[in-house]
Design an enzyme around this catalytic site. Structure first.
Site, PDB file in Angstrom:
ATOM      1  N   ASP A  39       0.859  -1.174   0.000  1.00 22.19           N
ATOM      2  CA  ASP A  39       0.000   0.000   0.000  1.00 22.19           C
ATOM      3  C   ASP A  39       0.903   1.234   0.000  1.00 22.19           C
ATOM      4  OD1 ASP A  39      -2.358   1.541   0.272  1.00 22.19           O
ATOM      5  OD2 ASP A  39      -2.016   1.672   2.420  1.00 22.19           O
ATOM      6  N   GLU A  47      -7.151  17.657   4.507  1.00 22.41           N
ATOM      7  CA  GLU A  47      -7.993  18.755   4.957  1.00 22.41           C
ATOM      8  C   GLU A  47      -7.367  19.493   6.121  1.00 22.41           C
ATOM      9  OE1 GLU A  47     -11.996  17.524   5.779  1.00 22.41           O
ATOM     10  OE2 GLU A  47     -12.642  18.363   3.861  1.00 22.41           O
ATOM     11  N   LYS A 107     -13.424  22.534  -4.186  1.00 24.16           N
ATOM     12  CA  LYS A 107     -12.041  22.075  -4.315  1.00 24.16           C
ATOM     13  C   LYS A 107     -12.078  20.605  -4.700  1.00 24.16           C
ATOM     14  CE  LYS A 107     -11.416  20.752   0.556  1.00 24.16           C
ATOM     15  NZ  LYS A 107     -10.705  21.005   1.818  1.00 24.16           N
ATOM     16  N   GLY A 127      -5.154   3.118  -3.390  1.00 22.91           N
ATOM     17  CA  GLY A 127      -6.403   3.753  -3.767  1.00 22.91           C
ATOM     18  C   GLY A 127      -6.219   5.162  -4.274  1.00 22.91           C
ATOM     19  N   ASP A 128      -5.010   5.702  -4.210  1.00 20.25           N
ATOM     20  CA  ASP A 128      -4.751   7.054  -4.678  1.00 20.25           C
ATOM     21  C   ASP A 128      -4.717   7.112  -6.194  1.00 20.25           C
ATOM     22  OD1 ASP A 128      -4.676   8.120  -2.205  1.00 20.25           O
ATOM     23  OD2 ASP A 128      -2.508   8.136  -2.010  1.00 20.25           O
ATOM     24  N   LYS A 141      -7.008  -5.419  -4.982  1.00 20.69           N
ATOM     25  CA  LYS A 141      -5.671  -5.675  -4.443  1.00 20.69           C
ATOM     26  C   LYS A 141      -5.450  -7.174  -4.264  1.00 20.69           C
ATOM     27  CE  LYS A 141      -5.081  -1.335  -1.866  1.00 20.69           C
ATOM     28  NZ  LYS A 141      -4.769  -0.728  -0.546  1.00 20.69           N
ATOM     29  N   ASN A 185      -8.406  -1.558   4.616  1.00 19.62           N
ATOM     30  CA  ASN A 185      -8.578  -1.848   3.193  1.00 19.62           C
ATOM     31  C   ASN A 185      -7.452  -2.715   2.642  1.00 19.62           C
ATOM     32  OD1 ASN A 185      -6.728   0.212   3.569  1.00 19.62           O
ATOM     33  ND2 ASN A 185      -7.121   1.138   1.593  1.00 19.62           N
ATOM     34  N   ASP A 186      -6.440  -3.013   3.436  1.00 19.44           N
ATOM     35  CA  ASP A 186      -5.342  -3.877   3.008  1.00 19.44           C
ATOM     36  C   ASP A 186      -5.481  -5.305   3.529  1.00 19.44           C
ATOM     37  OD1 ASP A 186      -3.995  -1.669   1.782  1.00 19.44           O
ATOM     38  OD2 ASP A 186      -3.316  -1.048   3.766  1.00 19.44           O
TER      39      ASP A 186
END
Length: 1103
Positions: free
Chosen positions: A397, A494, A558, A665-666, A773, A796-797
């Site tokens: 990841d 953020e 944004k 996921g990016d 993945k 998520n991994d």
């Protein structure tokens, strides 16, 4: 519902409720049947009503974290252990030994080692399971709300429909509908009171359980009101509650129905490649054992027919034996019992002990201890250590694993002017002074004075830029003391942007459900919050609609550059520069709205929010309509810095021929820094980047994958960094829910995709889901037959970690779900190089040396029986004393080989890191394979021939010092046994590459224990106590006092050892391995005399 006309009106008050009750029961029954069939179409949940919810038979929140309990431990563990072929075999032998007609050995020669092995393994399994279960139980608690009061309960007792209370930094126990929170606006503000929550009886109708993490659709019905629900209203299991002191949530999905568990996949039992090879070899040994038994049985038949029949008056057959064929049949089973030690019963338990020692070395490694996090490395399994020395593919990841997940405001572009850039090659090293702002964050750093000057000069667009940053977000603010603000953000991005606005004078102070208060250059301003257009992975942007104190309505937005540029005039030069620097970029834009535009759009939004069907699509269409014709303000560039040592670790692992794939996921622009790192360490050209997003582009580039991107034939395919998108993986990897036609297309493509990707030094998969993945990992496992390792830090991994041969969890800021699912865990990615190149390589080396020696010593021990069979009339007579047979593997030779398997090393740990090529033998499986196995077997057979023939030839003609012949069975047995123990002890001394005090103690101590036990077993004391058990009374004393016996032992030892020494010296001189060369260099550099010798001409060439 229709009512029959013939029912009198006076009965309607009774009939209608009964009819409604019957319809309700029918709906419940239909839902229950669909639930059993696994086709749940919708979920109905009523708060604080377990009786109603239990009618649907929803899954409870109990997830088993242990394999055993008190009742099931013994049968389940024994069942698992007897799945090992060797254990089942020895149980079969034990049964055979209870038959007196075929057993020439006592039953305890098998049952003692078998019980010892089973007991040690059972204790180890129970300990591992208890520790793992206790760790999970330590955080498996929460606070459900009953209709009357709060009561503390374990996670396993939570049910669908319960309302639970969570406190800050607690893990979310199940998938919850957020009902109330101190800092968060919810649908029903009145539910903030716990007493009201206890009386809450609302009903939720929503989608059935699924694995889609980014969407949720449902409706809450309460007091004749209807509230639409989306993913923003949900708290998912595995997340950590932050930015609020406490909250209350309604359990919608529990246990296996939660989205986390739906994405986790099945837990697979992981076995190493050496385990699989060992099972194959054990089967081969069984076959070899049967062949030897057949040969000796045939010999028995021939001997009994030709010779044994002549001795019937002297050596009659047993009453049950009436012919030579039946005698041969019994001899076969007798020899199977005698030769059973060719399959070492203590092999598996010895392997487990060695693996346990290797795991403790990982846990105790101070160089893998993170002082900042106070987190040591942890081996969470004891079965995969040597697999760490054979890894070929690493799947990692990005965020939180390779990066720190700590964002810093690095650069920005406002109205086409870039701030934060380096000018004329000089670094902007002077940190800005924000002392004019009493609310500034003291830890914030920025170095471009021109941006601060623009703020002070009052440039309108610059002010609007930071005003947008202070308004368009979901950050919560908490003022702990006067002027001390603490921001709590959902994402580090953020938080970094709002903190930047804060330091430049636009300080976000507080928010309510309808307002946002900002202090603009010392002046407090309150904006009315009209609407929030939420961020998701499809929109990739967030917007707010606010009304200023002057009554002006403006939309601030944004989001990702690729999407916002479609809605405004292109101006992306600065953004492309930022992307080339590997920074995370966001575009900022705004749009002024008239009162009429706002009212029309607000009505459309309200209608979409209340739509019963396709609510998300309607909301997306409404958002799309308002987010048009925006004016570009500028862009931000945020840096998520790599963790310490990541580039060096990637480079070192690449030198060890380990391929690194990044599954994240990016988006692609955010991970460009990793590709830049790969190019920097592999000297790759910038154009050698491949990105496939559609099926057509992929099939077009498969035949000539680099030509369309300017990379021609003179550049090697192996010098490519290969980014892949999730859309492309959706086309390539087979998913069970896709159509059969699409599945056929994927089956044709996946191999070509893998072949293209595997020629690259690094592969990057962007915007992939947790399931994708796991599919990528499974694809490599399926086709490449290589050892894979997955490393990640978040929930998520988990699926990827479970799918890979080895799973590594990073204990970072994303919780401990990845750690709980992993086989190994630590806090920094850089520790991976030490885990693989030091601990993994040593574990593989030690295990291979252990196995080679173990098979050698057992064949040398057992094959003597085979040769002896030709000289004892194939009568199944053993060469050794039965106690020697029992103790050989568990006392005389067990500890030295364990010491070698635990402590041995070929080169020091520093050299393992300096020479990563030392790792390649494990990847190529060179140290223990079928060829090495047969070499060990051949050496063992050669040793057995020498150990039998030399004593037999010498003692058959020798006499003792008293003139008595030494050609008796007991003298021969003691001589062969002593020769065997000495030879295998000398052999392990030669095999040991790293001597410790423990090795010395075990090797020479085992040799001493043999003589001690030998003299004790052959003493008059034991014979007088147990005359029927100890038949070799006085044999040891009489045999070992004869000089000819010691000469025989010495001769046998020399004949066994000298050829091995000669072969190793020749191999070291003619064909040395890299480890031999490194070891020689180390010993040469550490010798102080070499500093003088190198000045002598004769020795110069050696340096």
């Amino acid at each position: 519902m229709t009512v029959p006309k013939d029912i009198p009106e006076k009965w309607l008050p009774l009939v209608l409720p009964l009819k409604r009750k019957k319809d309700k029961e029918e709906r419940l029954k239909a839902a229950k049947e669909k639930r059993k069939a696994g086709t749940e179409e919708e979920r109905r949940v009523r708060a604080n009503d377990r009786e109603y919810n239990e009618k649907f038979q929803y899954a409870n929140n109990c997830i088993m974290t242990s394999k055993y309990n008190i009742i099931t431990f013994l049968p389940v563990n024994l069942f698992e252990q007897f799945q090992e072929v060797a254990n089942t075999y020895f149980l079969f032998l034990l049964i055979l030994q209870l038959i007196p007609q075929i057993s020439s050995l006592s039953w305890f020669t098998t049952i003692v080692p078998l019980v010892l092995v089973l007991s040690i393994t059972a204790v180890k399994d129970a300990t591992d399971d208890y520790v793992s279960h206790a760790f999970r139980e330590s955080w498996g608690r929460t606070l459900p709300v009953s209709p009357c009061r709060l009561q503390k309960e374990k996670w396993m007792n939570v049910r669908v429909g319960d309302i639970i209370k969570l406190e800050n930094n607690q893990f979310v126990a199940a998938d919850l509908l957020l009902l109330s929170s101190k800092n968060i606006c919810t649908h029903i503000p009145s539910l903030g009171d716990p007493h009201n929550l206890a009386q809450f009886d609302g009903e939720v109708i929503c989608e059935p359980p699924n694995n889609k993490l980014d969407r949720f659709c449902g409706t809450l019905y309460w007091r004749e009101n209807k509230y639409s629900l989306s993913n923003q209203n949900m708290l998912l299991r595995g997340c950590v509650l932050r930015n609020t002191e406490s909250c209350y949530g309604l359990v919608i999905f529990a246990g296996p129905d939660t989205k986390l568990m739906q994405n986790s996949g099945r837990t697979k039992f992981k076995r190493t490649s050496i385990d699989r090879l060992m099972n194959t070899l054990v089967l081969w040994i069984f076959g070899f054992l049967v062949c030897m038994g057949v040969i000796l049985a045939i010999g028995n038949a021939v001997w009994e027919k030709e010779v044994g029949s002549l001795f019937q008056s002297y050596l009659p057959w047993d009453p049950s034996v009436d012919n030579f064929l039946f005698s041969a049949f019994l001899a076969f089973w007798s020899y199977v019992i005698i030769l059973n030690t060719v399959v070492p019963i203590s092999l598996y338990v010895s392997v487990e002990v060695i693996r346990l020692g290797h795991s403790y070395f990982i846990n105790w490694d101070r160089r893998m201890f993170c002082q900042r996090c106070n987190t040591p490395a942890e081996a969470r399994t004891t079965t995969l250590n040597e697999e760490l020395g054979q890894v070929e593919y690493i799947f990692s990841d990005k965020t939180g694993t390779l990066t720190q997940n700590i964002m810093t405001f690095n650069k920005c572009s406002i109205n086409g002017h870039a701030y934060g850039e380096e000018e004329s090659g000089t670094s902007l090293s002077q940190r800005l002074d924000f002392s004019f702002n009493s609310l500034a964050d003291k830890d914030f750093c920025f170095y471009d004075q021109s941006l601060l000057d623009a703020i002070k000069l009052g440039e309108p667009l610059v002010h609007e830029f930071f005003r947008l940053l202070s308004l368009c977000h979901t950050v919560m603010s908490e003022e702990k003391s006067e002027g001390e603000l603490v921001y709590k953000a959902q994402s580090p991005d953020e938080g970094a942007l709002v903190t930047a606005a804060r330091n430049f004078g636009f300080v976000f102070r507080s928010r309510t459900p309808n307002t946002i208060t900002v202090q603009e250059l010392g002046r407090p301003v309150t904006y009315s919050l009209l609407a929030i257009l939420d961020f998701n992975n499809i929109r990739k942007r967030m917007s707010v609609v606010v009304r200023s104190p002057e009554g002006k309505i403006r939309l601030y937005c944004k989001g990702a550059d690729t999407l916002l540029f479609e809605r405004l005039h292109p101006c992306n030069q600065d953004l492309m520069n930022y992307a080339a620097d590997g920074l995370r970029t966001l575009v900022l834009a705004y749009r002024d709205l008239s009162e009429q535009q706002w009212e029309d759009w607000a009505a459309q939004l309200h209608s979409a929010e209340r739509a019963p069907d396709y609510r998300e699509d309607r909301l997306a269409a409404a958002y799309e309509e308002i987010e048009q014709d925006m004016m570009l303000l500028g862009a931000t560039a945020i840096e998520d810095k790599l963790q310490e040592g990541v580039p060096e670790t990637i480079a070192l692992l690449s030198l060890a021929n380990i391929k690194i794939w990044v599954l994240t996921g990016d988006k692609q622009g955010k991970i460009l820094r990793l590709s830049l790192c790969c190019r920097r360490h592999h000297r790759l050209p910038s154009e050698a980047l491949l990105s496939f997003e559609t099926n057509e582009k992929y099939t077009h580039t498969l035949s000539e994958p680099l030509v369309p991107y300017g990379v021609t034939g003179n550049r090697s395919l192996t010098r490519v960094c290969y980014p892949i998108t999730a859309a492309f993986l959706t086309l390539t990897l087979p998913l069970s829910h896709r159509s059969s036609q699409a599945h056929a297309l994927e089956a044709d493509m996946e191999r070509e995709f893998l072949d293209t990707a595997c020629v690259c030094k690094a592969v990057i998969c962007c915007r992939v889901t947790p399931l994708q993945k796991a599919l990528v990992v499974e694809l490599v496992k399926k086709h490449k037959k290589a050892v894979t390792l997955a490393v990640g830090d978040g929930a998520n991994d988990v699926s990827m970690i479970k799918t890979a041969h080895i799973g590594v969890g990073i204990s970072g800021q994303e919780g401990i779900q990845a750690v709980l699912a992993s086989d190994y865990s630590f806090s920094q990615f850089r520790f991976l190089q030490r885990l693989l190149l030091v601990h993994g390589r040593w574990s593989y080396l030690r295990m291979c040396r252990f196995l080679c020696y173990f098979f050698y010593k057992n064949f040398a021990f057992t094959m003597v029986h085979f040769w002896f069979g030709f000289f004892c009339g194939f009568s199944a007579q053993t060469v050794y004393d039965q106690y020697f047979i029992t103790l050989y593997n568990i006392v005389y030779t067990s500890l030295p080989v364990l010491a070698m398997g635990i402590f041995d090393q070929d080169v020091p740990e520093q050299r393992s890191l300096e020479y990563p090529k030392l790792y390649e033998p494990g990847q190529l499986n060179l140290l223990f394979n079928k060829r090495e196995f047969f070499i060990c077997i051949a050496q063992g057979i050669y040793t057995s021939v020498v150990l039998f023939c030399v004593p037999y030839g010498v003692l058959s003609q020798a006499t003792g010092s008293d003139g008595i012949p030494l050609a008796d069975y007991q003298t021969f047995a003691v001589t062969v046994a002593t020769s065997l123990v000495i030879v295998v002890s000398v052999q392990i001394a030669l095999d040991t590459g790293y001597w410790t005090a423990i090795n010395h103690f075990f090797i020479w101590g085992s040799l001493g224990s043999y003589f001690t036990i030998l003299f004790a077993m052959h003493s008059n004391i034991l014979f007088s106590i147990f005359p029927n058990q100890f038949h070799f009374v006085g044999s040891a004393q009489n045999t070992l006092q004869q000089p000819v016996v010691w000469l025989t032992i010495a001769l046998a030892t020399v004949i066994c050892i000298v050829p091995v020494l000669a072969f190793r010296f020749l191999k070291l001189d003619l064909k040395p391995q890299l480890s031999d060369t490194v070891r020689r260099a180390v010993s040469y550099s550490e010798n102080p005399c070499n500093g003088l010798l190198k000045h002598i001409p004769f020795f110069k060439h050696l340096t």
